[in-house]
Enzyme design. Structure first.
Site, short mmCIF file in Angstrom:
data_model
loop_
_atom_site.label_atom_id
_atom_site.label_comp_id
_atom_site.label_asym_id
_atom_site.label_seq_id
_atom_site.Cartn_x
_atom_site.Cartn_y
_atom_site.Cartn_z
N LYS A 1 16.04 62.28 28.53
CA LYS A 1 15.14 61.41 28.41
C LYS A 1 14.11 62.37 29.27
O LYS A 1 13.12 61.33 28.60
CB LYS A 1 16.18 60.92 30.02
N LYS B 1 24.07 55.68 18.06
CA LYS B 1 24.94 56.03 18.40
C LYS B 1 25.22 54.42 18.78
O LYS B 1 24.62 54.24 19.80
CB LYS B 1 25.81 56.61 19.17
N LYS C 1 25.89 50.85 25.27
CA LYS C 1 26.06 49.65 26.27
C LYS C 1 24.09 50.23 26.83
O LYS C 1 23.84 48.76 27.13
CB LYS C 1 26.79 49.98 27.72
P1 ATP Z 1 25.86 54.70 27.12
O1 ATP Z 1 26.48 53.78 26.08
O2 ATP Z 1 25.17 53.46 28.37
O3 ATP Z 1 25.15 56.10 26.59
P2 ATP Z 1 29.12 55.53 26.57
O4 ATP Z 1 29.08 54.76 26.44
O5 ATP Z 1 28.27 56.84 25.89
O6 ATP Z 1 27.36 55.25 28.08
P3 ATP Z 1 30.75 56.24 28.89
O7 ATP Z 1 30.58 55.17 29.09
O8 ATP Z 1 31.14 57.39 30.00
O9 ATP Z 1 29.38 57.07 28.30
O10 ATP Z 1 31.41 57.08 27.70
C1 ATP Z 1 32.66 56.80 27.71
C2 ATP Z 1 33.45 57.16 26.65
O11 ATP Z 1 32.84 56.46 25.49
C3 ATP Z 1 32.66 58.94 26.27
O12 ATP Z 1 33.77 59.75 25.99
C4 ATP Z 1 32.06 58.82 25.40
O13 ATP Z 1 31.66 59.99 24.43
C5 ATP Z 1 32.39 57.47 24.51
N1 ATP Z 1 31.69 57.26 23.44
C6 ATP Z 1 30.24 55.63 24.17
N2 ATP Z 1 29.96 55.60 23.11
C7 ATP Z 1 31.20 55.64 22.10
C8 ATP Z 1 30.65 55.92 20.51
N3 ATP Z 1 29.17 55.22 20.46
N4 ATP Z 1 31.42 56.42 19.76
C9 ATP Z 1 32.24 57.19 19.87
N5 ATP Z 1 32.74 56.78 21.32
C10 ATP Z 1 31.50 56.33 21.99
#
Ligand code: ATP
Ligand code: LTN
Length: 331
Positions: A111, A193, A196
């Protein structure tokens, strides 16, 4: 019974990456471990949030946890901010974390290297609160996606450091990353990746609450390549490899077996099979989600979860405060 702990940020609607990389694993683990799962709402406000949206996301998030199969009778499920000891221990952990360690965290480096001007100090110290979340429950295992491994490593380093300095305080946790599905990629840009927080017109991200026809459309228009061959090769065919990963994760069919079936079939058939598997999963989750919203289960789950979590967290905080010399006995 060993303890397994994880948290999800309610920073937007939960998506398929969260489900495959995290939620479905929590559900599988809850029979064999003391599962502790919380909504990391404090971590969420390390970047600006709209209060009304945040409040809605909190409810959706917990309802989706339950809809995906987390059982409040088996698992401890709560809101991070309901257990104040997390923040208090987070400060103490911050006092045992070096600036150099925080500077090396890729989430922060990414960031700040993009030139974001108004990063908060909470965003910078995010990993110290996360270490507190983990260490305060003596978690044995922390199942997370690959992106979070570095934060769990930091929690381990700080635990070892504080144990060496004050005597045994914390269990040193182990990071668990699933072999399949640890990093589900965006459908519109398979080098990023699925996330959201990444808006890209939402084409790349399947939300767990997406209408089924919308989800199907996103998969059918997923970016692939022009090699016209279904192979698992993340480097040269990231889009196809991502679809294979999703299908394998949802059906439990090994990737090799899927690619064997696709020797003479094209990307269109693969996308259709992935869309069917995703829609079947979403349909189940969504019907349970509607029941849960109407049931009052959210409130009872959170109050019971916070009660159980506080007993564990307050005891650990007290021990730490005693050991580092902060407390004066009053009785
Ligand atoms: P953002 O999407 O805003 O980057 P995030 O989804 O990574 O946030 P969290 O919602 O806290 O953040 O993630 C919850 C869990 O889901 C964490 O263990 C994270 O590693 C996993 N996760 C998030 N995105 C992925 C993905 N694309 N593939 C696999 N696991 C994921
Ligand atoms: N940082 C994590 C969410 C999170 C977490 C935790 C995960 C906060 N505290 C403790 C595991 C253990 C994320 O962004 N996914």
């Amino acid at each position: 019974m060993k303890t397994m702990l994880s948290g999800v940020k309610p920073s937007g609607q939960l998506h398929l990456g969260n489900y495959i990389g995290a939620l479905r694993n929590f559900v599988a683990y809850q029979d064999d471990y003391q599962m502790i799962v919380f909504i990391a709402n404090l971590h969420c406000i390390t970047v600006p949030q709209d209060p009304i949206e945040l409040h809605t996301n909190l409810r959706d998030c917990i309802a989706l946890y339950l809809a995906c199969g987390l059982d409040p009778k088996k698992s401890i499920i709560f809101l991070q901010s309901d257990v104040m000891a997390h923040a208090q221990l987070g400060f103490i952990i911050g006092c045992h974390t070096y600036l150099g360690e925080l500077n090396r965290m890729t989430q922060f480096k990414d960031k700040s290297s993009k030139g974001e001007q108004n990063l908060s100090s909470g965003f910078y110290t995010y990993p110290t609160l996360m270490a507190s979340d983990i260490l305060i429950y003596d978690a044995d295992f922390v199942p997370v996606g690959e992106d979070q491994k570095q934060h769990v490593e930091l929690a381990r380093d700080v635990a070892i450091r504080m144990n060496n300095r004050y005597g045994p305080l914390f269990k040193v946790p182990e990071c668990l990353t699933a072999k399949v599905g640890a990093r589900i990629m965006s459908l519109s840009d398979p080098l990023k990746k699925m996330s959201k927080s990444d808006r890209d017109g939402d084409k790349g991200c399947i939300y767990l609450l997406d209408p089924l026809d919308k989800a199907r459309k996103k998969i059918m228009s997923a970016v692939t390549d022009s090699l016209a061959s279904v192979r698992f090769d993340k480097e040269n065919q990231p889009g196809v490899s991502n679809l294979l990963q999703i299908l394998s994760a949802l059906t439990s069919e090994p990737i090799d077996s899927i690619t064997n079936r696709y020797q003479s079939l094209g990307y269109g058939s693969l996308k259709k099979e992935v869309a069917d598997a995703v829609c079947a999963t979403l349909e189940k989750i969504q019907s349970r989600y509607k029941e849960i919203l109407a049931s009052g289960l959210i409130e009872s789950t959170l109050s019971d979860g916070a009660y159980r979590a506080k007993i564990l967290a307050n005891a650990k905080l007290k021990l730490v405060q005693e050991k580092i010399g902060l407390e004066i006995e009053t009785q």
